[in-house]
Design a protein around this motif. Structure first.
Motif, PDB file in Angstrom:
ATOM      1  N   ASN A 191     -15.401  37.994 -15.945  1.00 20.96           N
ATOM      2  CA  ASN A 191     -15.638  36.934 -14.965  1.00 20.96           C
ATOM      3  C   ASN A 191     -15.899  35.594 -15.633  1.00 20.96           C
ATOM      4  O   ASN A 191     -15.506  34.547 -15.103  1.00 20.96           O
ATOM      5  CB  ASN A 191     -16.813  37.310 -14.061  1.00 20.96           C
ATOM      6  N   ASN A 216     -12.437  34.354 -16.448  1.00 23.37           N
ATOM      7  CA  ASN A 216     -11.678  33.921 -15.269  1.00 23.37           C
ATOM      8  C   ASN A 216     -12.270  32.676 -14.632  1.00 23.37           C
ATOM      9  O   ASN A 216     -11.545  31.783 -14.184  1.00 23.37           O
ATOM     10  CB  ASN A 216     -11.613  35.058 -14.243  1.00 23.37           C
ATOM     11  N   VAL A 217     -13.599  32.627 -14.560  1.00 22.96           N
ATOM     12  CA  VAL A 217     -14.251  31.510 -13.879  1.00 22.96           C
ATOM     13  C   VAL A 217     -14.371  30.303 -14.796  1.00 22.96           C
ATOM     14  O   VAL A 217     -14.185  29.160 -14.357  1.00 22.96           O
ATOM     15  CB  VAL A 217     -15.650  31.933 -13.377  1.00 22.96           C
ATOM     16  N   ALA A 229     -10.728  27.605 -15.803  1.00 25.46           N
ATOM     17  CA  ALA A 229     -10.977  26.404 -14.999  1.00 25.46           C
ATOM     18  C   ALA A 229     -11.104  25.147 -15.840  1.00 25.46           C
ATOM     19  O   ALA A 229     -11.338  24.066 -15.289  1.00 25.46           O
ATOM     20  CB  ALA A 229     -12.250  26.598 -14.175  1.00 25.46           C
ATOM     21  N   ILE A 281     -15.060  24.737  -8.472  1.00 23.43           N
ATOM     22  CA  ILE A 281     -15.245  26.174  -8.699  1.00 23.43           C
ATOM     23  C   ILE A 281     -15.384  26.918  -7.368  1.00 23.43           C
ATOM     24  O   ILE A 281     -14.904  28.047  -7.221  1.00 23.43           O
ATOM     25  CB  ILE A 281     -16.469  26.419  -9.596  1.00 23.43           C
ATOM     26  N   ARG A 335     -11.847  27.183  -6.147  1.00 23.48           N
ATOM     27  CA  ARG A 335     -10.962  27.984  -6.990  1.00 23.48           C
ATOM     28  C   ARG A 335     -11.470  29.407  -7.187  1.00 23.48           C
ATOM     29  O   ARG A 335     -10.785  30.376  -6.863  1.00 23.48           O
ATOM     30  CB  ARG A 335     -10.807  27.302  -8.360  1.00 23.48           C
ATOM     31  N   SER A 336     -12.683  29.540  -7.717  1.00 26.03           N
ATOM     32  CA  SER A 336     -13.197  30.854  -8.083  1.00 26.03           C
ATOM     33  C   SER A 336     -13.941  31.530  -6.939  1.00 26.03           C
ATOM     34  O   SER A 336     -13.914  32.759  -6.826  1.00 26.03           O
ATOM     35  CB  SER A 336     -14.119  30.725  -9.303  1.00 26.03           C
ATOM     36  N   ALA A 377     -11.469  33.202  -4.846  1.00 23.89           N
ATOM     37  CA  ALA A 377     -10.903  34.362  -5.551  1.00 23.89           C
ATOM     38  C   ALA A 377     -11.862  35.554  -5.501  1.00 23.89           C
ATOM     39  O   ALA A 377     -11.434  36.700  -5.308  1.00 23.89           O
ATOM     40  CB  ALA A 377     -10.598  33.989  -6.995  1.00 23.89           C
ATOM     41  N   ARG A 418     -20.876  38.842 -11.320  1.00 21.27           N
ATOM     42  CA  ARG A 418     -20.327  37.543 -10.919  1.00 21.27           C
ATOM     43  C   ARG A 418     -21.403  36.468 -10.880  1.00 21.27           C
ATOM     44  O   ARG A 418     -21.141  35.315 -11.231  1.00 21.27           O
ATOM     45  CB  ARG A 418     -19.635  37.683  -9.562  1.00 21.27           C
ATOM     46  N   LEU A 478     -21.138  33.238 -13.362  1.00 23.38           N
ATOM     47  CA  LEU A 478     -21.125  31.867 -12.868  1.00 23.38           C
ATOM     48  C   LEU A 478     -22.352  31.099 -13.331  1.00 23.38           C
ATOM     49  O   LEU A 478     -22.286  29.888 -13.572  1.00 23.38           O
ATOM     50  CB  LEU A 478     -21.042  31.865 -11.340  1.00 23.38           C
TER      51      LEU A 478
END
Length: 376
Positions: free
Chosen positions: A162, A165-166, A170, A223, A226-227, A230, A262, A266
């Motif tokens: 994560n 991806n995050v 980005a 974010i 976008r995230s 997702a 997650r 983040l």
């Protein structure tokens, strides 16, 4: 490897009463290898519509998993027959399915438009979601304590995936948007400062605005769109494909395996993205100030520490941590609320993005009130 015994249905009648005995393996593997799986489904549904004095027995079932139990439960139309013989393990499987599927078997009534009813329903929905959010926050606290107590058993792979991806993916969009926002802000400020002969104060305006407010909020909004969407879509697809139900049946905690990784990812990635966005926005502002006001990069960098106290940087990074955790919690909350259909998936993803951005702006307003005397 020996093939599992295929699922079968044995029907017997005695003294006018019908007895249905299920035999063999009622598992996903056995059903996949059975050519008569569709016939078994139709036969089960036909027997479930028989009178209530029908006696059911699962004593001949050697193995039963979630897939087989769900097939039987659907044939029973979501309720246990009056006369059924089960062992403790089979009863626990059906109890879990009944708990997970309660909402799916209820018939929904559509009322006519009524403003009072609609307002009441919205208020009840808001308080229900608030209660679920508080419950999720409490569960997250317990999951974090469990993770700290035994970190070697923690979901490190999910956390690192994560973060990648995050955070890493980005970097491009946050750099581009931050750079352009810095240019726009610098040009607009330069036109006004030139009138009053205060061109050097462009450093104060850009530094304070970007590091304290624009950087964290801009990164959080990007974010969230976008995230956050997702994350909601990922969990929603797991609901549609019944992976969440399978995790519950297997005793895997949603909070420990889906929500906590997650939130941690983040919480780690957002302050780094905030610092990256600040850097690119200041670079864009310096570039525009160089061409618009003739202020060199060296002068800008030399004046920046004096114009912006370092407390603003720590405040911006702290906002990034808070915003990241709020976005993750909101996205997971809406992802778990998605129902197993595509319409709910789209509506939940849209609501997640809108709510995440709203929560970020509200949190930023609270930060501005609480820390109004810090770093000024």
């Amino acid at each position: 490897m020996e093939r599992p015994p295929p699922p079968a249905i044995d029907i017997s009648r005695q003294d006018g009463a019908c007895s249905v005995n299920l035999q063999g393996d009622w598992t996903a593997l056995a059903l996949a290898g059975c050519r008569e799986a569709r016939g078994l489904r139709a036969q089960l549904q036909k027997l479930a519509g028989a009178p209530d004095d029908t006696r059911w027995s699962l004593s001949g079932v050697t193995r039963l998993d979630h897939i087989g139990a769900q097939l039987i439960w659907q044939a029973w139309n979501g309720r246990m027959p009056a006369q059924v013989a089960l062992n403790d393990g089979q009863r626990r499987v059906f109890d879990r399915i009944a708990t997970l599927r309660t909402d799916g078997w209820k018939k929904k009534m559509v009322d006519r438009f009524n403003p009072v009813t609609l307002l009441g329903a919205r208020l009840l929905s808001f308080f229900a979601q608030l209660a679920v959010g508080v419950t999720m926050l409490g569960q997250l606290t317990f999951d974090l304590l469990r993770f700290l107590r035994a970190p070697q058993r923690g979901p490190w792979r999910e956390i690192s995936a994560n973060i990648y991806n995050v955070g890493y993916k980005a970097l491009g969009i946050t750099a581009l948007v931050g750079f352009l926002i810095g240019i726009v802000l610098s040009y607009l400020s330069a036109n006004q400062l030139r009138i009053f002969g205060a061109s050097t104060f462009i450093v104060n305006i850009l530094g304070m605005a970007v590091i304290r407010e624009l950087g964290p909020v801009l990164a959080a909004i990007l974010i969230a769109g976008r995230s956050g969407s997702a994350i909601t879509a990922q969990i929603g697809v797991m609901r549609v494909t019944e992976e969440l139900d399978a995790m519950s049946v297997m005793g895997i905690s949603h909070g420990f395996r889906l929500i906590m990784p997650r939130v941690i990812a983040l919480g780690i990635a957002m302050p780094l993205l905030v610092a990256w966005t600040d850097l690119m926005a200041l670079l864009g502002g310096m570039t525009a100030a160089r061409f618009q006001l003739g202020i060199s990069f060296a002068f800008f960098l030399r004046q920046l520490p004096e114009a912006v106290p370092v407390a603003n940087l720590w405040l911006g990074l702290g906002k990034g941590v808070a915003f990241g955790m709020l976005i993750a919690l909101t996205a997971c909350h809406y992802g778990l609320r998605i129902k197993p259909n595509t319409q709910s998936l789209g509506e939940g993803t849209t609501a997640s993005v809108v709510t995440s951005i709203t929560v970020v702006i509200l949190a930023d307003a609270i930060f501005a009130i609480l820390f109004k005397d810090v770093g000024l």
